[in-house]
Design a protein around this motif. Structure first.
Motif, short mmCIF file in Angstrom:
data_model
loop_
_atom_site.label_atom_id
_atom_site.label_comp_id
_atom_site.label_asym_id
_atom_site.label_seq_id
_atom_site.Cartn_x
_atom_site.Cartn_y
_atom_site.Cartn_z
N THR A 174 -42.67 6.85 -12.88
CA THR A 174 -42.54 6.73 -11.43
C THR A 174 -42.26 5.28 -11.07
O THR A 174 -42.44 4.37 -11.89
N GLN A 175 -41.83 5.05 -9.85
CA GLN A 175 -41.60 3.68 -9.38
C GLN A 175 -42.90 2.88 -9.40
O GLN A 175 -42.91 1.70 -9.72
N GLU A 176 -44.00 3.53 -9.08
CA GLU A 176 -45.31 2.87 -9.12
C GLU A 176 -45.64 2.42 -10.54
O GLU A 176 -46.13 1.31 -10.78
N THR A 177 -45.35 3.27 -11.51
CA THR A 177 -45.61 2.93 -12.91
C THR A 177 -44.74 1.76 -13.34
O THR A 177 -45.21 0.81 -13.99
N SER A 210 -46.01 -1.52 -12.22
CA SER A 210 -47.25 -1.99 -12.84
C SER A 210 -47.04 -2.59 -14.23
O SER A 210 -47.94 -3.26 -14.75
#
Length: 197
Positions: free
Chosen positions: A78-81, A84
């Protein structure tokens, strides 16, 4: 010894015929011998490249295929991953993958040709166990520094969402990234370099 009266044309014919028959016989003997040096179809298939259609893979999901008798994971991050990955570097043993097995064209925190898709061999670099996919960002059993990734329950090794090993765990190196290339936006082939035709 006199050669008078010898039919030289018959001698040449017999010499040529003997040479041809000897050559054909040698070829029949050599073919099975040379074929025995070639790997069997089964052996070739075990090391053959594997095409993967990942068109149904949703963000956050993982799929596995078998290549050279090893599980290879394709993870759609995901973009969040992806955001990070850089912030997790302080917890990793080899954040730049300097000691890890991966193609030279795989670079950066994403360790992938397309950052959205991680392609990695699903075998722990400690003793060959198969880690479990743990994408959740906060997991009470994996510590406060857990940012999602892969956990090996056998001996406690942890890898981030790029397959990079955490510092202080039994695994010595990051998960292996095999050579691969994209055939389209939704398919790739494992076992063939990006530059290969």
């Amino acid at each position: 010894m006199s050669t008078d009266g010898v039919d030289k044309s018959k001698r040449r014919f017999l010499t040529a015929a003997t040479t041809v028959v000897g050559g054909v016989g040698a070829a029949f003997v050599a073919v099975p011998f040379l074929k025995s040096w070639s790997p069997s179809a089964k052996a070739r298939a075990a090391g053959a490249p594997v095409e993967v259609d990942f068109s149904k893979l949703q963000p956050g999901q993982q799929m596995a295929v078998l290549w050279q008798k090893k599980p290879v994971w394709i993870v759609r991050r995901t973009q969040e991953t992806l955001a990070s990955l850089a912030s997790n570097r302080d917890h990793l043993a080899d954040p730049d993958s300097a000691q890890s097995k991966q193609p030279e064209y795989i670079k950066g925190d994403a360790r992938a040709l397309n950052p959205e898709y991680l392609v990695t061999v699903g075998i722990c670099t400690h003793l060959g166990c198969s880690p479990t996919y743990r994408p959740e960002l906060v997991a009470a059993d994996l510590g406060d520094d857990w940012m999602g990734g892969f956990f090996c329950p056998c001996h406690g090794s942890k890898f981030d969402m790029s397959g990079r090993v955490y510092a202080g765990v039994p695994a010595p190196t990051n998960l292996e990234v095999p050579k691969y290339k994209y055939l389209s936006d939704t398919s790739l082939i494992i076992g063939v370099d990006e530059g290969a035709a």
